[in-house]
Design an enzyme around this catalytic site. Structure first.
Site, PDB file in Angstrom:
ATOM      1  N   HIS A 131       0.758  -1.109   0.050  1.00 53.79           N
ATOM      2  CA  HIS A 131       0.003  -0.173   0.106  1.00 53.79           C
ATOM      3  C   HIS A 131       0.703   1.377  -0.074  1.00 53.79           C
ATOM      4  O   HIS A 131       0.587   2.122  -0.904  1.00 53.79           O
ATOM      5  CB  HIS A 131      -0.942   0.031   1.447  1.00 53.79           C
ATOM      6  CG  HIS A 131      -1.716   1.193   1.267  1.00 53.79           C
ATOM      7  ND1 HIS A 131      -2.898   1.464   1.166  1.00 53.79           N
ATOM      8  CD2 HIS A 131      -1.217   2.536   2.272  1.00 53.79           C
ATOM      9  CE1 HIS A 131      -3.398   2.641   1.344  1.00 53.79           C
ATOM     10  NE2 HIS A 131      -2.322   3.288   1.945  1.00 53.79           N
ATOM     11  N   GLU A 132       2.000   1.349   0.819  1.00 55.83           N
ATOM     12  CA  GLU A 132       2.796   2.493   0.772  1.00 55.83           C
ATOM     13  C   GLU A 132       3.604   2.500  -0.316  1.00 55.83           C
ATOM     14  O   GLU A 132       3.765   3.666  -0.768  1.00 55.83           O
ATOM     15  CB  GLU A 132       3.860   2.411   2.138  1.00 55.83           C
ATOM     16  CG  GLU A 132       3.069   2.279   3.565  1.00 55.83           C
ATOM     17  CD  GLU A 132       1.925   3.291   3.621  1.00 55.83           C
ATOM     18  OE1 GLU A 132       2.281   4.607   3.117  1.00 55.83           O
ATOM     19  OE2 GLU A 132       1.031   3.409   4.482  1.00 55.83           O
ATOM     20  N   HIS A 135       1.760   4.298  -2.924  1.00 53.00           N
ATOM     21  CA  HIS A 135       1.526   5.798  -2.920  1.00 53.00           C
ATOM     22  C   HIS A 135       3.010   6.357  -3.423  1.00 53.00           C
ATOM     23  O   HIS A 135       2.943   7.477  -4.063  1.00 53.00           O
ATOM     24  CB  HIS A 135       1.771   6.217  -1.110  1.00 53.00           C
ATOM     25  CG  HIS A 135       0.328   6.219  -0.493  1.00 53.00           C
ATOM     26  ND1 HIS A 135      -0.895   7.019  -0.996  1.00 53.00           N
ATOM     27  CD2 HIS A 135      -0.244   5.344   0.639  1.00 53.00           C
ATOM     28  CE1 HIS A 135      -1.988   6.687  -0.220  1.00 53.00           C
ATOM     29  NE2 HIS A 135      -1.573   5.977   0.534  1.00 53.00           N
ATOM     30  N   GLU A 201      -6.228   7.408  -0.654  1.00 52.83           N
ATOM     31  CA  GLU A 201      -6.066   5.872   0.189  1.00 52.83           C
ATOM     32  C   GLU A 201      -6.836   4.809  -0.766  1.00 52.83           C
ATOM     33  O   GLU A 201      -6.334   3.698  -0.831  1.00 52.83           O
ATOM     34  CB  GLU A 201      -6.763   6.246   1.639  1.00 52.83           C
ATOM     35  CG  GLU A 201      -5.971   7.005   2.406  1.00 52.83           C
ATOM     36  CD  GLU A 201      -4.544   6.438   2.687  1.00 52.83           C
ATOM     37  OE1 GLU A 201      -4.370   5.395   3.053  1.00 52.83           O
ATOM     38  OE2 GLU A 201      -3.563   7.284   2.830  1.00 52.83           O
TER      39      GLU A 201
END
Length: 333
Positions: A131-132, A135, A201
């Site tokens: 997930h990071e 980003h 998100e």
């Protein structure tokens, strides 16, 4: 493409609010000065965002010797994501959480808490890291830092306006209008910051699940982190609440009133979207080889997440080394 346009528009709104407060305080001259300040702050954030955020959250760099498993995981997932492997940092907090920062994929960092490593299984940590990385790949880390910088600057300038602009009878919109502006502008800036964060998100959840090929693991991770965040305080996040939106889950969820203006989407909605993605993936797995080695292991009845989770240990920090000089146990304690 739609999200990129939406994010650009919201950043323009923040800049406009900043200039509006400058206009209230000092007319056209004040507006131009505010614009110049916004440009200078964004330039500073562009080059120093990673250092600022990591220092404020007291994150410490982890070497490969301290955490070989974590380094190998990040390197493998970065390859899946098609980006350089970022630097890895550790936050000494029992609350499980993580965030990414940096101006671009070549100058990025991922920070995870000791609580994340203690409380989540191997495949769940994979989901959080992916997930990071999503980003970082989308350059959300720079967008969110600039958003936080502008929102903070608007609040600071509004407070300044209460003492000067609101008392100035020559204000372009009058004293009453000045007071309303300096009260409404910070709230509007916070709402814009929330909108930017929520858009990014949802997209990072989807992209992160694609990187690992295991949406269900990320869904479980989000649910666990959200539950622990309500019970365990994050000291560093409380000292710098303006950075809370950078974490994968709101680190301030444990105190009354912290959710009134949450910068994160509802966790149940995020989990539901990921589980729906997992169902779609399950339907397609009969026709294609699963992308995640953990999915493959689960299909053959030899899942590796449980054994790896049992052996997953928290890297030693400088404080641990001071408390215990015995290094015979190795860097994993």
């Amino acid at each position: 493409m739609v999200n990129a346009i939406r994010t650009t528009f919201l950043l323009a709104v923040l800049t406009g609010l900043f200039m509006a407060i400058g206009f209230v305080i000092g007319g056209r001259g004040g507006m131009m000065l505010a614009l110049l300040m916004a440009l200078m702050m964004n330039m500073f954030s562009f080059w120093n965002s990673d250092k600022i955020v990591l220092r404020m959250q007291n994150a410490k760099a982890i070497s490969f010797q301290q955490s070989p498993d974590l380094h190998e995981m990040v390197a493998r997932l970065s390859q899946n994501a098609g980006i350089p492997s970022p630097q890895i940092y550790l936050i000494e907090s029992d609350q499980p959480n993580a965030f990414a920062t940096g101006r671009n994929p070549e100058n990025a960092a991922v920070a995870v808490s000791t609580g994340l490593i203690k409380r989540l299984s191997y495949d769940e940590i994979e989901g959080v890291v992916a997930h990071e990385l999503a980003h970082i790949r989308s350059r959300d880390t720079l967008t969110m830092t600039i958003t936080a910088t502008l929102a903070g600057a608007i609040s600071m300038l509004a407070q300044f306006g209460l003492f000067f602009g609101a008392r100035n009878s020559n204000s372009p919109i009058g004293p009453i209008g000045s007071i309303l502006m300096v009260i409404v502008a910070p709230i509007a800036a916070l709402l814009v910051q929330m909108a930017v964060s929520r858009v990014r998100e949802y997209e990072a959840d989807r992209d992160g699940a694609e990187i690992t090929g295991n949406p269900e693991a990320l869904a479980r991770a989000l649910d666990k982190i959200a539950n622990h965040a309500k019970q365990i305080s994050n000291v560093y996040a409380r000292r710098s609440p303006g950075m809370a939106h950078m974490y994968i889950i709101n680190p301030l969820a444990g105190k009354r009133g912290d959710n009134w203006f949450s910068t994160h989407p509802n966790v149940k909605n995020r989990v539901a979207a990921l589980m729906e993605m997992a169902k779609e993936q399950q339907l397609s797995q009969n026709e294609s080889w699963p992308r995640s080695r953990h999915n493959a292991a689960q299909q053959t009845g030899h899942a590796q997440s449980a054994p790896r989770s049992a052996g997953w240990r928290v890297p030693k920090t400088a404080r641990d080394q001071r408390d215990n000089n015995d290094t015979s146990k190795g860097p994993w304690g």
